[in-house]
Structures are given as C-alpha cells and as structure tokens.
Design a protein around this motif. Structure first.
Motif, PDB file in Angstrom:
ATOM      1  N   GLY A 199      -9.744-106.656 -11.232  1.00 27.91           N
ATOM      2  CA  GLY A 199      -9.353-105.780  -9.874  1.00 27.91           C
ATOM      3  C   GLY A 199      -8.981-104.185 -10.995  1.00 27.91           C
ATOM      4  N   MET A 200      -9.455-104.098 -12.535  1.00 25.75           N
ATOM      5  CA  MET A 200      -9.617-103.178 -13.328  1.00 25.75           C
ATOM      6  C   MET A 200     -10.542-101.868 -13.300  1.00 25.75           C
ATOM      7  N   SER A 201     -10.209-100.248 -13.276  1.00 28.57           N
ATOM      8  CA  SER A 201     -10.910 -99.576 -13.574  1.00 28.57           C
ATOM      9  C   SER A 201     -11.562 -99.828 -14.610  1.00 28.57           C
ATOM     10  N   VAL A 202     -13.392 -99.518 -14.374  1.00 31.44           N
ATOM     11  CA  VAL A 202     -14.295 -99.329 -15.753  1.00 31.44           C
ATOM     12  C   VAL A 202     -13.729 -97.749 -16.192  1.00 31.44           C
ATOM     13  N   GLN A 203     -13.828 -98.128 -17.286  1.00 30.68           N
ATOM     14  CA  GLN A 203     -13.461 -97.293 -18.280  1.00 30.68           C
ATOM     15  C   GLN A 203     -14.246 -96.277 -19.429  1.00 30.68           C
ATOM     16  N   LEU A 204     -15.392 -95.777 -17.378  1.00 27.04           N
ATOM     17  CA  LEU A 204     -16.744 -94.853 -17.947  1.00 27.04           C
ATOM     18  C   LEU A 204     -16.269 -93.357 -17.502  1.00 27.04           C
ATOM     19  N   GLY A 250     -18.981-100.373 -29.950  1.00 28.96           N
ATOM     20  CA  GLY A 250     -17.683-100.589 -30.940  1.00 28.96           C
ATOM     21  C   GLY A 250     -16.299 -99.925 -29.777  1.00 28.96           C
ATOM     22  N   LYS A 251     -16.825 -98.919 -29.174  1.00 24.89           N
ATOM     23  CA  LYS A 251     -16.261 -98.729 -27.556  1.00 24.89           C
ATOM     24  C   LYS A 251     -15.661 -99.651 -26.829  1.00 24.89           C
ATOM     25  N   PHE A 252     -17.086-100.697 -26.329  1.00 26.94           N
ATOM     26  CA  PHE A 252     -16.892-101.800 -25.270  1.00 26.94           C
ATOM     27  C   PHE A 252     -15.629-102.514 -26.382  1.00 26.94           C
ATOM     28  N   LEU A 253     -15.962-103.163 -27.242  1.00 24.24           N
ATOM     29  CA  LEU A 253     -14.463-104.415 -28.002  1.00 24.24           C
ATOM     30  C   LEU A 253     -13.792-103.595 -28.088  1.00 24.24           C
ATOM     31  N   ASP A 254     -13.360-102.733 -28.687  1.00 26.44           N
ATOM     32  CA  ASP A 254     -11.646-101.703 -27.994  1.00 26.44           C
ATOM     33  C   ASP A 254     -11.635-102.280 -26.235  1.00 26.44           C
ATOM     34  N   LEU A 255     -12.369-101.777 -25.474  1.00 28.49           N
ATOM     35  CA  LEU A 255     -11.717-101.987 -24.104  1.00 28.49           C
ATOM     36  C   LEU A 255     -11.658-103.674 -23.922  1.00 28.49           C
ATOM     37  N   LEU A 256     -12.747-104.190 -24.085  1.00 21.21           N
ATOM     38  CA  LEU A 256     -12.391-105.893 -24.305  1.00 21.21           C
ATOM     39  C   LEU A 256     -11.013-106.326 -24.200  1.00 21.21           C
TER      40      LEU A 256
END
Length: 495
Positions: A199-204, A250-256
């Motif tokens: 239930g987290m917001s997607v950071q886009l 890279g961005k999504f690895l950090d967010l993950l």
C-alpha cells in the motif's frame, strides 16, 4: 550496492577468486593463469533451481554459466524434460561452458501438455498451468539433493526462481546452506508490485503515474493463487539477484532497497547475464544470420513474441498486411506458444495471406523454427525489435542497443513495455494495455514500424537505445557497475 549493505570486510583471497576468467559470458576476460589460484576442493557449491518456463530456464542457465566461470561448481536442478529444454535452447551460450554445468535431472512428474488456445481473448498462457503445478511435486527430491550436497561441502548456495520458493524451503533446516532469489523480471516491475502489496505510493512523476498500465488482466486467477502460495517461503532467502544493471534501473534499485529496508535483504544487480560478445561459430549456417548478412546496417526489424504467446489467425493476417505495407525489411519468427512439454505434440502451422511470402521475399523472411534471438539482435543489420516485452527479450534488446516496438501480452510485460517506452524512451508502444482485447489493425502496425524504422523520431529513439546499450555493455567489464556487483556476490557467498 551489496558491498555497502553487507557490513563485512572482504577477504582479499576471496576477491582473487572473483577475478577469474569469465570467458563466455557478459564479463571481460582475465588471463588464464588466474585459474591457478582456484582451490580444487570446492568448499562452496551452487545449486540452481529454475522455474519450468522458457524465459526462466534460460536466465538461470545464463547465470549458471556466469557463476561457473569463477571456478565454482554449479548444479542445475530440474525435471529431466525441462533441463533438456534449457540445453536445447541455450541461445548464445558456448557449448563448452554449458558442458561445465552439472545438470541434475529429477524424474519428470506426469502432467497434461495441451496446445495453446490461440483464439483466447486473454494472452496469458493458462495451458502451461499443469506443468507448473507438477513442478510443485519436486520439493522432496530437491531437498534430498541439497542435503546430500551439503554433507560434502562447507557451504551450499541455492539460487532459485521466486516461483520455486516452496520447493526450496528445506534449505532453512541446513546449517551450512543459504538461498537467494534470482528475479527474472525487471526491478521496476518488482518495485511496483511491492508498492501495491504494502500500500505504498509509487515514486514516479505525475505524468508517468497517469500512464502507468493497470494490472488488470495480466494473469489468470489460478496463477495468481499459485504465485501467492510461494510468498510464505520467500523470507528464508538471504538476498536477491537481479538480471539488470544500475545503468538501466539504478533509480528503481535504490527505491527497491528503501521499500525492503525492514527485511534487511541484500541486493545484487549483476545483469545483463547474457553474453555481450557472442560466439557466432555455432550459428554460421543459420538462415536468419545468413539473410541478415546481405542487408544494410540497421535496416531490419525483428518480430518475435516469445515462447508464451500465440496470435490468432486474424492477428497474424493484420500483422502480415501491416509489415508488407510498411515496406520495411523484416525477420518474423512465426511460432505458436510452447506446450508444457515442448517435446510432445505437433505445433500448429499458421497460414499467412495467400502469396505473402512470395511477394515479400526480397524484403522479409518468415521463420517458423527456433531462432537465435541474441545473435539476431546483436547483428549490425538489425535496427528494431517488435516484442511482447518479456524481460528476457527486453534485456537482450537493451544490451544490444536495439529499440523496441512494444506489444505486451501478459504478466510483467505491460510494465516492461512502460519502462522501455516511457522511462528509458527507447521504444514505441504498438497498442495500449487498456485496449488489449481489441484487434490491432494493419494500419497501426504499418505506422509503428514505419515510425521506428524510417523517421526522425525513430532515429532519435535508436540513438538513445544504442547509447544505453553501449553503457550497459561497459557495465559488465572490469570496473563496471555490474561487474562490481557480480564480484561482490561471489565474494559474499565464498566468504
């Protein structure tokens, strides 16, 4: 990434092991004399447990060869039928490197292997479900094999598909065994899924969020239940390996990493795991490559929808007409989706519009057998790829610098298509996911192919794809981001 998280000083003797030659895979060669540093007692043994679907079997075999090139013994464990499939279709891998892998064949449980329903509105390959259900009968055999190996090794490292988590749960009962999930999907897809689950917001950005495809219709209810049944056994793992590069995601690895911070799982982005310098010797007489050798640079669009998609007769007719009207050169792999057992049953022979192959013989090639996709994408004459956007195909196309005409069919493919077209901006969308049950017209196909292959916009997309591909290939060389990640993983498991 993993080095920062591990908090442990690496043993320099272990780091030396990570410098061993990786002759056939993505990573740059090292001198053969380094092999002399390798101990022969095989203190650390790896066991690969793939999921029985082509895109998964293939990626785990590529990773097996990559890890084996560090001098570590690798066992590839699966049903006899699916191990055979992995070997028969080992695109781009050097046979001498495959020969170093220890294939451990488990008795294949009986399962129905019906043909795909090419007229179904949903493209999800539900006909494969019996083979997936049967794979869940392998738990005891896998546990017995791992127990046997663990009794002879200092450490056993199990690398498994997330969809085989149930089958490897007995790892937790062995004091010298640890397991890692190998994710056969993009990190963006994984991150998006975790956000929805928690239930987290997607950071886009706001504009991208508006375009994000829904998850409606991506899979059958039965496979959703199957996937959910694996969840209780995923926490056993010590970390995750990803077939991607920081250069790509890279961005999504950090967010993950932020999203999973409480689970304290290590992450390694070691991709692309396919060879970036291909040995063409085994495909010298291949029809596709011979035909490509006669074409101008970047002039050909390659069309393939993978091993789990079947097009209806109407869809095939529209695609044929669209390709012919575009007047662009093409290679079209026209095959039905795999059965659960690819060695049984007769494949449907699709009929093309009358006279089609004769009319396009100067500009197009229709291929009805297995095609060497990585080699086709790496060929200098290939300038575009119309794809279903399975992650295997995406990572191959990205690595080879080829732009994508994205036509997602099911599962993670709509998200991969979004990553390619909206985030990386190295492709065009053939049709929106919300219109997945509508027939894609010949004129739509003609327009997309013409735009990608013969327009200023297409040239710009191709330039971005080529630049990204070059950066991705560099990331696998010594000192590159992916090579550092792979060395870190090897150092960690051999600590």
């Amino acid at each position: 990434m993993a080095q920062a998280q591990s908090g442990e000083k690496e043993d320099p003797t272990k780091v030396r092991n990570s410098d061993l030659s990786t002759s056939m895979c993505s990573y740059e060669n090292l001198p053969n004399h380094e092999l002399a540093n390798l101990k022969q007692d095989h203190e650390v043994v790896l066991v690969m447990v793939p999921f029985p679907a082509q895109g998964h079997l293939n990626q785990l075999l590529q990773l097996s060869c990559l890890i084996s090139s560090y001098g570590l013994p690798v066992y590839y464990v699966g049903s006899a039928t699916h191990n055979r499939q992995a070997k028969v279709r080992a695109n781009a891998l050097n046979p001498s490197d495959i020969a170093k892998i220890h294939f451990h064949d488990l008795p294949t449980p009986e399962f129905a292997s019906p043909p795909p329903d090419f007229n179904a509105l949903s493209k999800f390959p539900s006909h494969l479900q019996p083979s997936w259900n049967a794979s869940m009968l392998l738990r005891e055999l896998i546990a017995s094999f791992i127990r046997n190996i663990s009794s002879k090794s200092r450490r056993v490292v199990i690398v498994h598909d997330c969809l085989m988590s149930y089958n490897v749960q007995d790892v937790s009962s062995l004091p010298n065994a640890e397991s890692y999930i190998f994710n056969c999907i993009s990190v963006f897809t994984l991150y998006y899924s975790i956000c929805l689950f928690y239930g987290m917001s997607v950071q886009l950005g706001e504009e991208l969020l508006k375009k994000l495809p829904s998850l409606e219709g991506i899979m059958s209810d039965e496979v959703r239940d199957f996937t959910n049944s694996q969840n209780p056994y995923m926490d056993i793992r010590s970390g995750d390996i990803h077939n991607t590069s920081k250069v790509i995601e890279g961005k999504f690895l950090d967010l993950l990493a932020q999203a999973e911070i409480n689970q304290n799982k290590k992450q390694w982005a070691v991709g692309p795991i396919l060879p970036t310098k291909l040995d063409h010797s085994s495909n010298r007489n291949n029809t596709c490559l011979e035909w490509l050798n006669k074409q101008p640079p970047r002039s050909v669009i390659y069309i393939s929808f993978g091993t789990t998609t079947s097009l209806s007769d109407r869809e095939i007719k529209e695609l044929a007409v669209g390709l012919e009207q575009s007047k662009q050169k093409f290679i079209w792999v026209l095959r039905d989706a795999d059965r659960g057992d690819i060695f049984t049953g007769k494949a449907r022979r699709v009929e093309l519009p009358e006279g089609f192959e004769e009319r396009v013989k100067e500009v197009g090639l229709v291929v009805r057998e297995w095609a060497p996709q990585p080699e086709i994408l790496a060929h200098s004459s290939t300038g575009g790829f119309m794809s279903h956007c399975g992650w295997n195909s995406c990572i191959e196309s990205i690595t080879m610098g080829v732009p994508i005409a994205a036509w997602p069919m099911h599962s993670d493919q709509p998200n991969n298509g979004f990553l390619v077209t909206e985030i990386l901006k190295i492709g065009l969308l053939v049709r929106e996911w919300e219109k997945r049950e509508e027939l894609v017209s010949a004129s739509t196909i003609e327009n997309v192919v013409s735009k990608l292959m013969a327009s200023e916009e297409g040239d710009g997309i191709r330039k971005r794809a080529e630049e990204l591909g070059e950066a991705v290939r560099r990331s696998t060389e010594i000192g590159g981001a992916s090579r550092i990640e792979l060395d870190s993983f090897i150092a960690y498991i051999t600590r």
